[in-house]
Design a protein around this motif. Structure first.
Motif, PDB file in Angstrom:
ATOM      1  N   SER A   1      17.531  63.907  40.736  1.00 30.28           N
ATOM      2  CA  SER A   1      16.858  62.974  39.622  1.00 30.28           C
ATOM      3  C   SER A   1      17.321  63.251  38.248  1.00 30.28           C
ATOM      4  O   SER A   1      17.416  64.798  38.134  1.00 30.28           O
ATOM      5  N   GLY A   2      17.027  62.532  37.332  1.00 31.16           N
ATOM      6  CA  GLY A   2      17.269  63.176  35.948  1.00 31.16           C
ATOM      7  C   GLY A   2      18.263  62.037  35.006  1.00 31.16           C
ATOM      8  O   GLY A   2      18.660  61.230  35.579  1.00 31.16           O
ATOM      9  N   ARG A   3      18.694  62.551  33.949  1.00 33.07           N
ATOM     10  CA  ARG A   3      19.375  61.812  33.138  1.00 33.07           C
ATOM     11  C   ARG A   3      20.665  62.639  33.213  1.00 33.07           C
ATOM     12  O   ARG A   3      21.011  63.705  32.915  1.00 33.07           O
TER      13      ARG A   3
ATOM     14  N   ALA B   1      31.699  60.206  40.153  1.00 33.21           N
ATOM     15  CA  ALA B   1      32.073  58.862  41.223  1.00 33.21           C
ATOM     16  C   ALA B   1      30.520  58.811  41.803  1.00 33.21           C
ATOM     17  O   ALA B   1      30.123  57.701  42.085  1.00 33.21           O
ATOM     18  N   ARG B   2      30.177  60.107  42.535  1.00 36.67           N
ATOM     19  CA  ARG B   2      28.946  60.285  43.134  1.00 36.67           C
ATOM     20  C   ARG B   2      27.735  59.730  42.425  1.00 36.67           C
ATOM     21  O   ARG B   2      26.849  59.032  43.001  1.00 36.67           O
ATOM     22  N   LEU B   3      27.525  60.183  41.128  1.00 34.48           N
ATOM     23  CA  LEU B   3      26.543  59.982  40.418  1.00 34.48           C
ATOM     24  C   LEU B   3      26.382  58.204  40.033  1.00 34.48           C
ATOM     25  O   LEU B   3      25.206  57.563  40.229  1.00 34.48           O
ATOM     26  N   LEU B   4      27.435  57.752  39.667  1.00 40.65           N
ATOM     27  CA  LEU B   4      27.503  56.464  39.687  1.00 40.65           C
ATOM     28  C   LEU B   4      27.142  55.590  40.796  1.00 40.65           C
ATOM     29  O   LEU B   4      26.607  54.648  40.837  1.00 40.65           O
ATOM     30  N   GLY B   5      27.484  56.025  41.867  1.00 37.00           N
ATOM     31  CA  GLY B   5      27.099  55.313  43.311  1.00 37.00           C
ATOM     32  C   GLY B   5      25.562  55.589  43.559  1.00 37.00           C
ATOM     33  O   GLY B   5      25.073  54.498  44.363  1.00 37.00           O
TER      34      GLY B   5
ATOM     35  N   VAL C   1      22.109  52.506  34.536  1.00 39.28           N
ATOM     36  CA  VAL C   1      23.394  52.919  34.031  1.00 39.28           C
ATOM     37  C   VAL C   1      23.251  52.534  32.614  1.00 39.28           C
ATOM     38  O   VAL C   1      22.972  51.159  32.487  1.00 39.28           O
ATOM     39  N   VAL C   2      23.446  53.218  31.624  1.00 37.53           N
ATOM     40  CA  VAL C   2      23.725  52.909  30.142  1.00 37.53           C
ATOM     41  C   VAL C   2      25.090  52.976  29.737  1.00 37.53           C
ATOM     42  O   VAL C   2      25.693  53.789  29.874  1.00 37.53           O
ATOM     43  N   ALA C   3      25.381  51.650  29.499  1.00 34.18           N
ATOM     44  CA  ALA C   3      26.960  51.427  29.089  1.00 34.18           C
ATOM     45  C   ALA C   3      27.177  50.584  28.135  1.00 34.18           C
ATOM     46  O   ALA C   3      26.431  49.311  28.255  1.00 34.18           O
ATOM     47  N   GLY C   4      27.955  50.670  27.158  1.00 33.36           N
ATOM     48  CA  GLY C   4      28.239  49.629  26.169  1.00 33.36           C
ATOM     49  C   GLY C   4      29.465  48.758  26.454  1.00 33.36           C
ATOM     50  O   GLY C   4      30.093  49.136  27.584  1.00 33.36           O
ATOM     51  N   PRO C   5      29.846  47.839  25.613  1.00 34.54           N
ATOM     52  CA  PRO C   5      30.674  47.046  26.236  1.00 34.54           C
ATOM     53  C   PRO C   5      32.299  47.530  26.277  1.00 34.54           C
ATOM     54  O   PRO C   5      33.134  46.848  26.752  1.00 34.54           O
ATOM     55  N   ASP C   6      32.477  48.737  25.661  1.00 32.49           N
ATOM     56  CA  ASP C   6      33.724  49.153  25.739  1.00 32.49           C
ATOM     57  C   ASP C   6      33.932  49.860  27.077  1.00 32.49           C
ATOM     58  O   ASP C   6      34.954  50.615  27.191  1.00 32.49           O
ATOM     59  N   VAL C   7      32.970  49.911  27.945  1.00 27.89           N
ATOM     60  CA  VAL C   7      33.186  50.771  28.988  1.00 27.89           C
ATOM     61  C   VAL C   7      33.833  49.600  29.980  1.00 27.89           C
ATOM     62  O   VAL C   7      33.466  48.555  30.397  1.00 27.89           O
TER      63      VAL C   7
ATOM     64  N   GLY D   1      21.007  52.330  23.024  1.00 26.00           N
ATOM     65  CA  GLY D   1      20.177  51.974  22.072  1.00 26.00           C
ATOM     66  C   GLY D   1      18.602  51.284  22.575  1.00 26.00           C
ATOM     67  O   GLY D   1      17.949  51.080  21.730  1.00 26.00           O
ATOM     68  N   THR D   2      18.691  50.810  23.631  1.00 19.59           N
ATOM     69  CA  THR D   2      17.555  50.341  24.290  1.00 19.59           C
ATOM     70  C   THR D   2      16.825  51.452  24.956  1.00 19.59           C
ATOM     71  O   THR D   2      17.515  52.469  25.423  1.00 19.59           O
ATOM     72  N   ASP D   3      15.631  51.129  25.543  1.00 20.21           N
ATOM     73  CA  ASP D   3      14.689  52.018  26.170  1.00 20.21           C
ATOM     74  C   ASP D   3      15.208  52.229  27.572  1.00 20.21           C
ATOM     75  O   ASP D   3      15.714  51.312  28.187  1.00 20.21           O
ATOM     76  N   GLU D   4      15.445  53.484  28.123  1.00 14.52           N
ATOM     77  CA  GLU D   4      16.212  53.940  29.195  1.00 14.52           C
ATOM     78  C   GLU D   4      14.771  53.890  29.881  1.00 14.52           C
ATOM     79  O   GLU D   4      13.810  54.428  29.813  1.00 14.52           O
ATOM     80  N   PRO D   5      15.150  53.727  31.295  1.00 12.35           N
ATOM     81  CA  PRO D   5      13.903  53.544  32.230  1.00 12.35           C
ATOM     82  C   PRO D   5      13.622  55.118  32.702  1.00 12.35           C
ATOM     83  O   PRO D   5      14.808  55.989  32.644  1.00 12.35           O
ATOM     84  N   GLY D   6      12.412  55.282  32.967  1.00 13.73           N
ATOM     85  CA  GLY D   6      12.293  56.689  33.113  1.00 13.73           C
ATOM     86  C   GLY D   6      12.062  56.818  34.882  1.00 13.73           C
ATOM     87  O   GLY D   6      11.962  55.984  35.584  1.00 13.73           O
ATOM     88  N   GLY D   7      12.411  58.180  35.348  1.00 12.02           N
ATOM     89  CA  GLY D   7      12.277  58.450  36.767  1.00 12.02           C
ATOM     90  C   GLY D   7      13.832  58.248  37.286  1.00 12.02           C
ATOM     91  O   GLY D   7      14.826  57.566  36.614  1.00 12.02           O
ATOM     92  N   GLY D   8      13.792  58.561  38.451  1.00  5.67           N
ATOM     93  CA  GLY D   8      15.205  58.252  39.259  1.00  5.67           C
ATOM     94  C   GLY D   8      16.454  59.025  38.414  1.00  5.67           C
ATOM     95  O   GLY D   8      16.432  59.861  37.650  1.00  5.67           O
ATOM     96  N   ILE D   9      17.820  58.302  38.899  1.00  3.02           N
ATOM     97  CA  ILE D   9      18.836  58.699  38.076  1.00  3.02           C
ATOM     98  C   ILE D   9      19.362  57.819  37.256  1.00  3.02           C
ATOM     99  O   ILE D   9      19.748  56.791  37.581  1.00  3.02           O
ATOM    100  N   VAL D  10      19.414  58.372  36.110  1.00  4.10           N
ATOM    101  CA  VAL D  10      19.987  57.632  34.714  1.00  4.10           C
ATOM    102  C   VAL D  10      21.318  58.101  34.448  1.00  4.10           C
ATOM    103  O   VAL D  10      21.204  59.190  34.129  1.00  4.10           O
ATOM    104  N   VAL D  11      22.279  57.064  34.407  1.00  4.13           N
ATOM    105  CA  VAL D  11      23.617  57.668  34.175  1.00  4.13           C
ATOM    106  C   VAL D  11      24.090  56.867  32.689  1.00  4.13           C
ATOM    107  O   VAL D  11      24.089  55.702  32.669  1.00  4.13           O
TER     108      VAL D  11
END
Length: 257
Positions: free
Chosen positions: A189-191, A209-213, A218-224, A242-252
């Motif tokens: 878990s983690g960021r 690729a494994r992390l995305l799966g 997932v924090v991603a802008g329109p350019d992704v 720029g918005t609040d990221e969720p706590g806990g789990g895997i944040v990519v």
């Protein structure tokens, strides 16, 4: 990215399925329906009357195929016309059977030969014990809920166990589910930050690729690129930068290099 079709597993046990035609192509569809537990109906009108939902059409005459496809579709059936993708509502994949694990390889009707070749290659990679592993995981559901009370906790632990080299690596024989539940770690878990080097998802490293799966968010802008986001779990939360990221789990967090 748009899928050319949506893969689904349809339960046929005890249900009528219309199969029309003569010759090996029609016989192959009859065998397929029977293998899945369905009841073969060889008359379209009878199939409509008793509530069939699927129809396989394998006439040698193209005009007969088109006519029966129109009749069946007009009655609300989903239609597969053998070797004529343009007339099909659904196609049948090449199947690897490790019951209850089923792997289906499809090309949307573009090339049955390619689907078969991929199936034969994958057959050599997938051990016969896959079915046993799936049944053991099913039987361990209560123990897993007790060990990891929330869904995200269970998913992270299971992801870690099933990855390459993990305690339950599905491409290796001999995984012991009971021993894993008793002694497993909780999983990663983690960021994590992924910096894209190109718009091509094939340029992602195996770890990326494994992390995305595995990501919970997932924090991603329109350019992704959409092709990269297609590698993300369908049920992962999408968060704008720029918005609040969720706590806990895997944040990519996906950024441009």
């Amino acid at each position: 990215m748009t899928l050319p079709s949506l893969p689904l597993f349809h339960r046929l046990t005890g249900h009528p399925v219309v199969v029309l035609g003569h010759g090996e192509a029609a016989e192959a569809k009859r065998r397929l329906v029977l293998r899945a537990g369905g009841k073969v109906i060889e008359d379209l009108a009878e199939g409509i009357d008793i509530g069939a939902r699927l129809a396989f059409i394998a006439h040698e005459d193209e005009g007969a195929c088109e006519a029966d496809a129109i009749r069946a579709r007009g009655a609300g059936l989903l239609v597969n016309v053998v070797d004529k993708p343009a007339l099909c509502d659904f196609t049948t994949p090449s199947i690897i059977d490790r019951a209850p694990v089923i792997v289906a390889v499809g090309t949307g009707g573009a090339s049955a030969g390619l689907a078969k070749a991929l199936r034969l290659r994958l057959e050599r990679l997938l051990p016969q014990s896959l079915g046993t592993l799936a049944e053991a995981l099913y039987n361990a559901r209560s123990a897993m809920r007790a060990r990891w009370p929330t869904g995200p906790e269970r998913r992270r632990a299971l992801d870690a166990a099933l990855e390459d080299g993990g305690a339950l690596d599905p491409l290796r024989e001999g995984g012991n589910v009971d021993a894993w539940v008793a002694g497993a770690a909780d999983g990663v878990s983690g960021r994590f930050v992924i910096r894209l080097r190109s718009n091509d998802p094939d340029d992602l490293t195996l770890r990326e690729a494994r992390l995305l799966g595995q990501a919970d968010a997932v924090v991603a802008g329109p350019d992704v690129p959409a092709a990269v986001l297609a590698r993300v779990r369908a049920d992962a939360a999408r968060v704008a930068p720029g918005t609040d990221e969720p706590g806990g789990g895997i944040v990519v967090v996906i950024e441009r290099a």
